[in-house]
Design a protein around this motif. Structure first.
Motif, PDB file in Angstrom:
ATOM      1  N   ALA A  53       3.067  -1.185  21.548  1.00  0.00           N
ATOM      2  CA  ALA A  53       3.663  -1.073  20.195  1.00  0.00           C
ATOM      3  C   ALA A  53       3.309   0.285  19.508  1.00  0.00           C
ATOM      4  N   LYS A  54       2.358   0.952  19.987  1.00  0.00           N
ATOM      5  CA  LYS A  54       2.044   2.325  19.710  1.00  0.00           C
ATOM      6  C   LYS A  54       2.995   3.388  20.122  1.00  0.00           C
ATOM      7  N   GLU A  55       3.586   2.940  21.245  1.00  0.00           N
ATOM      8  CA  GLU A  55       4.444   3.923  21.832  1.00  0.00           C
ATOM      9  C   GLU A  55       5.996   3.899  21.187  1.00  0.00           C
ATOM     10  N   ASN A  56       6.994   4.948  21.367  1.00  0.00           N
ATOM     11  CA  ASN A  56       8.291   4.807  21.186  1.00  0.00           C
ATOM     12  C   ASN A  56       9.062   3.599  21.214  1.00  0.00           C
ATOM     13  N   LEU A  57       9.725   3.196  20.315  1.00  0.00           N
ATOM     14  CA  LEU A  57      10.702   1.932  20.697  1.00  0.00           C
ATOM     15  C   LEU A  57      11.515   2.171  21.651  1.00  0.00           C
ATOM     16  N   GLU A  58      12.217   3.314  21.975  1.00  0.00           N
ATOM     17  CA  GLU A  58      13.058   3.600  22.930  1.00  0.00           C
ATOM     18  C   GLU A  58      12.864   3.154  24.115  1.00  0.00           C
ATOM     19  N   HIS A  59      11.446   2.898  24.486  1.00  0.00           N
ATOM     20  CA  HIS A  59      11.083   2.415  25.878  1.00  0.00           C
ATOM     21  C   HIS A  59      11.487   0.926  25.854  1.00  0.00           C
ATOM     22  N   VAL A  60      11.582   0.418  24.598  1.00  0.00           N
ATOM     23  CA  VAL A  60      12.035  -1.225  24.798  1.00  0.00           C
ATOM     24  C   VAL A  60      13.415  -1.094  24.672  1.00  0.00           C
ATOM     25  N   GLU A  61      14.057  -0.448  23.794  1.00  0.00           N
ATOM     26  CA  GLU A  61      15.504  -0.691  23.478  1.00  0.00           C
ATOM     27  C   GLU A  61      16.348  -0.196  24.600  1.00  0.00           C
ATOM     28  N   LYS A  62      15.849   0.682  25.626  1.00  0.00           N
ATOM     29  CA  LYS A  62      16.619   0.950  26.803  1.00  0.00           C
ATOM     30  C   LYS A  62      16.868  -0.174  27.652  1.00  0.00           C
ATOM     31  N   TYR A  63      16.386  -1.240  27.588  1.00  0.00           N
ATOM     32  CA  TYR A  63      16.584  -2.602  28.376  1.00  0.00           C
ATOM     33  C   TYR A  63      17.067  -3.557  27.912  1.00  0.00           C
ATOM     34  N   ASP A  64      17.723  -4.429  28.620  1.00  0.00           N
ATOM     35  CA  ASP A  64      18.269  -5.537  28.361  1.00  0.00           C
ATOM     36  C   ASP A  64      17.100  -6.846  28.399  1.00  0.00           C
TER      37      ASP A  64
ATOM     38  N   TRP B  83       1.760  -9.538  16.789  1.00  0.00           N
ATOM     39  CA  TRP B  83       2.496 -10.606  16.754  1.00  0.00           C
ATOM     40  C   TRP B  83       3.972 -10.531  16.220  1.00  0.00           C
ATOM     41  N   HIS B  84       4.155  -9.576  15.036  1.00  0.00           N
ATOM     42  CA  HIS B  84       5.404  -9.287  14.611  1.00  0.00           C
ATOM     43  C   HIS B  84       6.129  -8.352  15.605  1.00  0.00           C
ATOM     44  N   TRP B  85       5.495  -7.376  15.863  1.00  0.00           N
ATOM     45  CA  TRP B  85       6.084  -6.379  16.872  1.00  0.00           C
ATOM     46  C   TRP B  85       6.616  -7.072  18.097  1.00  0.00           C
ATOM     47  N   TYR B  86       5.898  -8.012  18.637  1.00  0.00           N
ATOM     48  CA  TYR B  86       6.090  -8.852  19.810  1.00  0.00           C
ATOM     49  C   TYR B  86       7.500  -9.813  19.567  1.00  0.00           C
ATOM     50  N   ASP B  87       7.209 -10.322  18.304  1.00  0.00           N
ATOM     51  CA  ASP B  87       8.434 -11.253  18.115  1.00  0.00           C
ATOM     52  C   ASP B  87       9.725 -10.413  17.837  1.00  0.00           C
ATOM     53  N   GLU B  88       9.765  -9.522  17.024  1.00  0.00           N
ATOM     54  CA  GLU B  88      10.724  -8.774  16.712  1.00  0.00           C
ATOM     55  C   GLU B  88      11.521  -7.958  17.753  1.00  0.00           C
ATOM     56  N   ASN B  89      10.737  -7.167  18.435  1.00  0.00           N
ATOM     57  CA  ASN B  89      11.264  -6.051  19.357  1.00  0.00           C
ATOM     58  C   ASN B  89      11.433  -6.640  20.764  1.00  0.00           C
ATOM     59  N   ILE B  90      10.715  -7.665  21.105  1.00  0.00           N
ATOM     60  CA  ILE B  90      10.648  -8.086  22.508  1.00  0.00           C
ATOM     61  C   ILE B  90      11.540  -9.511  22.541  1.00  0.00           C
ATOM     62  N   GLY B  91      11.208 -10.499  21.637  1.00  0.00           N
ATOM     63  CA  GLY B  91      11.828 -11.844  21.492  1.00  0.00           C
ATOM     64  C   GLY B  91      13.035 -11.534  20.624  1.00  0.00           C
ATOM     65  N   LYS B  92      13.362 -10.617  20.025  1.00  0.00           N
ATOM     66  CA  LYS B  92      14.361 -10.385  19.100  1.00  0.00           C
ATOM     67  C   LYS B  92      14.602 -11.623  18.219  1.00  0.00           C
ATOM     68  N   LYS B  93      13.239 -12.047  17.783  1.00  0.00           N
ATOM     69  CA  LYS B  93      13.188 -13.141  16.997  1.00  0.00           C
ATOM     70  C   LYS B  93      13.707 -14.633  17.259  1.00  0.00           C
ATOM     71  N   LYS B  94      14.240 -14.528  18.549  1.00  0.00           N
ATOM     72  CA  LYS B  94      14.794 -15.920  19.233  1.00  0.00           C
ATOM     73  C   LYS B  94      13.893 -16.428  20.305  1.00  0.00           C
ATOM     74  N   CYS B  95      12.997 -15.596  20.642  1.00  0.00           N
ATOM     75  CA  CYS B  95      11.793 -16.440  21.328  1.00  0.00           C
ATOM     76  C   CYS B  95      10.590 -16.947  20.810  1.00  0.00           C
ATOM     77  N   PRO B  96      10.219 -18.366  20.920  1.00  0.00           N
ATOM     78  CA  PRO B  96       9.109 -18.884  20.589  1.00  0.00           C
ATOM     79  C   PRO B  96       8.023 -17.995  21.185  1.00  0.00           C
ATOM     80  N   ILE B  97       6.789 -17.837  20.282  1.00  0.00           N
ATOM     81  CA  ILE B  97       5.713 -17.156  20.984  1.00  0.00           C
ATOM     82  C   ILE B  97       4.561 -18.217  20.963  1.00  0.00           C
TER      83      ILE B  97
END
Ligand code: 6R9
Length: 636
Positions: free
Chosen positions: A351-362, A381-395
């Motif tokens: 989460a400390k790194e640039n979000l581009e590293h996440v956004e590049k991938y499907d 938790w919120h970073w994981y939920d928003e950026n990885i799970g796109k608020k659709k994946c239960p954690i």
């Protein structure tokens, strides 16, 4: 349809009530329906908290590898069992089918046998995250040998201590390992360690990095030529339910590491059951746990739990930062990973790194996200939920321990509404209790105390290898007829559990009990803060005062430090109360961490208390060099 797969909260409560009303019949039904036995048990459970002694499915006969491999061959022979993703993204991934796994485990088991390994012997596995690691684990189980996996990041002396504690006869290692852009000389570490070990007769060496290494005459052998000669089938050793399956070392707050002993049937039933429910695993899923098999998480949720369910389990050799910080997400896209299970420390680092590293991938293949190992702070938790799970994946924030063998408190996806930082509700059959210091159970909700478990569950560790008294003292002496976890927890108004950290992480300031985790959470909300650790140190008036170690994000580093200190204390004051304000705040570049990512608060406590004459064992740290730096900058 049995209750093996829970789908709704209502169903959870029904199942839970049933499971605690009659635990024996609950687990018996699951054991009967979902596993393969050579002989049925005579007795589901017998136990005695005084001795302490716990026996599940006594009298039953089985082999866990038949449950993890053989029984899938008819219906899933060509399905990928282990999906190996190498350190280097340019090296091709390996899809090891159940058929192939069957053959590889048989060959490895035959090699072990040819080296004189018999049922009950201890085998030390010191390997990087390559397929041979999982295969060796299963090969031991095939022939009834007890595996002791030692994380391949441990030093030679840590390795030697563990080998000697359980008198391992054989060690399997590799010529070296890849870790990001580096290679590590594993064989050299083994050679150094074995200078202090008399029990080891044979060292088998996997060629992973093509290194020039020394082979000790009469002791060391390359694995490959032995595998080539080995038979491709190996009859399973038929084991008793309570025969030891493995030893896994976990560090105590003091003294030598504890060799936790897990046995066969109960561990199998519970790891498989929890895998299926907590990750809501379905037949075509691709499940990935980023842990190392050197930890309990890897044992239960890379190897045994997934394979017992006929799942595809990803094994990743590398690190999250190589070749860049997008590596995890690249793998998720490439293999269409459906369940992703990692540690809060990894989430915070990414989460400390640039979000581009996440956004590049499907990442749309993802369905369920998990965390384990430490309390997860709200921000992560919120970073994981928003950026990885796109608020659709239960954690699923899964609380458990090496000693518990499997997940104990966790949401069930699509059933349990999650609340950040809460592990939520106990899994079926698990009966938590919160205890006060006088040994009374604290009933009702909106309370906190010491977390205990008041009824046995199938995958509990049965003893500490060679030291049953220590097992009794550590886990069964603090509270009568209970297993004591060493953690503190609170139960909120709806009965959800939140783990507040090790009980020894609680600091009493002016008579107030303060858990360090919630204070750290508050600090971490500050936009300039990357990570923090709080400890107590002796204070003339308050008894204890709080000392904070804070790592700043790059953006925070140019800020005026006195202003930052004020802002941090204001945040704590706002979130928790002025009582929790820090007396001293040290900005630092790093924190001493164990290899599993836990902050070593013991060391930080000593530094803050000006008591650095004996820092104890720092050999198991990931970054021992940081200790001096922290000491040099201590605030007196
Ligand atoms: C599986 C594992 C066990 C200790 C445990 C607790 C902490 C683990 C947690 C958690 C808060 C979670 N812990 N999971 N704390 N929330 N979801 O990590 O085993 O290495 O033996 O550590 O880790 O303090 O007592 P292990």
């Amino acid at each position: 349809m049995s209750n093996y797969h829970i789908k709704h909260l209502e169903e959870y409560f029904q199942v839970y009530r049933k499971s605690v009303r009659n635990p024996e019949s609950y687990w018996e039904e699951i054991a009967e329906e979902h596993f393969m036995w050579h002989k049925r048990w005579d007795n589901v459970l017998s136990y005695d908290f005084e001795k302490p002694e716990f026996k599940w499915f006594e009298g039953a006969k089985l082999n866990i590898t038949e449950n993890c491999i053989d029984r899938h061959l008819r219906t899933r022979g060509d399905k990928t069992a282990i999906l190996f993703e190498p350190n280097n993204p340019d090296e091709e991934a390996q899809h090891i089918s159940y058929n192939e796994l069957h053959e590889r485990v048989a060959k490895m088991a035959n090699v072990f046998k040819s080296q004189g390994v018999k049922k009950g012997d201890r085998v030390c596995i010191y390997l990087p995250m390559i397929p041979e690691l999982a295969v060796s684990v299963l090969a031991c189980a095939r022939i009834g040998a007890i595996h002791s996996v030692v994380f391949a990041g441990f030093s030679s002396s840590a390795l030697a201590t563990r080998i000697n504690d359980s008198d391992c006869k054989l060690v399997i290692t590799s010529d070296g390992s890849f870790r990001g852009s580096k290679t590590i000389d594993l064989k050299g570490i083994v050679d150094e360690g074995l200078k202090k070990c008399d029990s080891v007769e044979t060292v088998l060496v996997v060629n992973r990095i093509n290194a020039e290494i020394e082979m000790k005459e009469g002791r060391d052998q390359w694995l490959q030529p032995l595998l080539e000669k080995a038979e491709t089938t190996c009859a399973p050793e038929i084991m008793d339910a309570e025969d030891p399956l493995f030893i896994l070392y976990t560090s105590g707050s003091t003294g030598t590491p504890k060799g936790m002993v897990h046995t066969t049937a109960g561990y199998m039933v519970y790891s498989a059951f929890t895998f299926k429910n907590v990750f809501q695993y379905r037949e075509d899923d691709v499940y990935w746990c980023t842990a190392d098999i050197g930890w309990i998480t890897g044992h239960s949720y890379i190897v045994y739990g997934p394979l017992a369910n006929g799942a595809t389990t990803v094994m990743f050799e590398g690190v999250p930062s190589y070749p860049d910080y997008g590596r995890f997400w690249e793998i998720v896209e490439k293999h269409k990973v459906t369940q992703f299970y990692t540690a809060p420390t990894a989430i915070r680092a990414l989460a400390k790194e640039n979000l581009e590293h996440v956004e590049k991938y499907d990442l749309t293949s993802l369905k369920v996200l998990g965390t384990v190992g430490e309390p997860i702070n709200e921000e992560a938790w919120h970073w994981y939920d928003e950026n990885i799970g796109k608020k659709k994946c239960p954690i699923v924030d899964t609380w458990w321990q090496t000693e518990t063998g499997g997940i104990m408190i966790s949401p069930i996806p699509y059933s349990t509404p999650a609340i950040p930082t809460f592990a939520t509700l106990p899994l079926p059959g698990i009966q938590p209790a919160l205890m006060d210091e006088e040994g009374n159970e604290i009933k009702g909700n909106q309370v906190d105390g010491r977390l205990c478990i008041k009824f046995p569950w199938p995958s509990m560790a049965r003893t500490i290898w060679g030291n049953h008294q220590r097992y009794k003292d550590t886990y069964f002496s603090a509270f009568k007829n209970m297993y004591f976890t060493g953690d503190g927890a609170l139960r909120d108004s709806v009965g959800y559990y939140r783990i507040t950290g090790r009980v020894d992480d609680v600091v009493i300031v002016s008579g107030h009990n303060l858990g360090t985790a919630p204070i750290e959470d508050a600090i971490n909300e500050h936009p300039a803060v990357a990570e923090s650790a709080i400890v107590g140190y002796p204070h003339e008036v308050k008894g204890n005062a709080l000392y904070g170690y804070v790592i700043l994000k790059e953006t925070g580093e140019s800020r005026n430090q006195d202003n930052l200190r004020k802002e941090i204390n204001q945040l704590i004051s706002d979130r928790i109360g002025p009582i929790a304000k820090l007396d001293k705040i040290q900005f630092t570049n790093g924190l001493p961490k164990t290899r599993s990512g836990k902050i070593m608060r013991r060391i930080l406590r000593k530094i803050a208390s000006n008591d650095t004459s004996n820092l104890g064992d720092t050999s198991t740290l990931l970054n021992p060099e940081i200790v001096q730096e922290v000491m040099d900058n201590v605030i007196k």
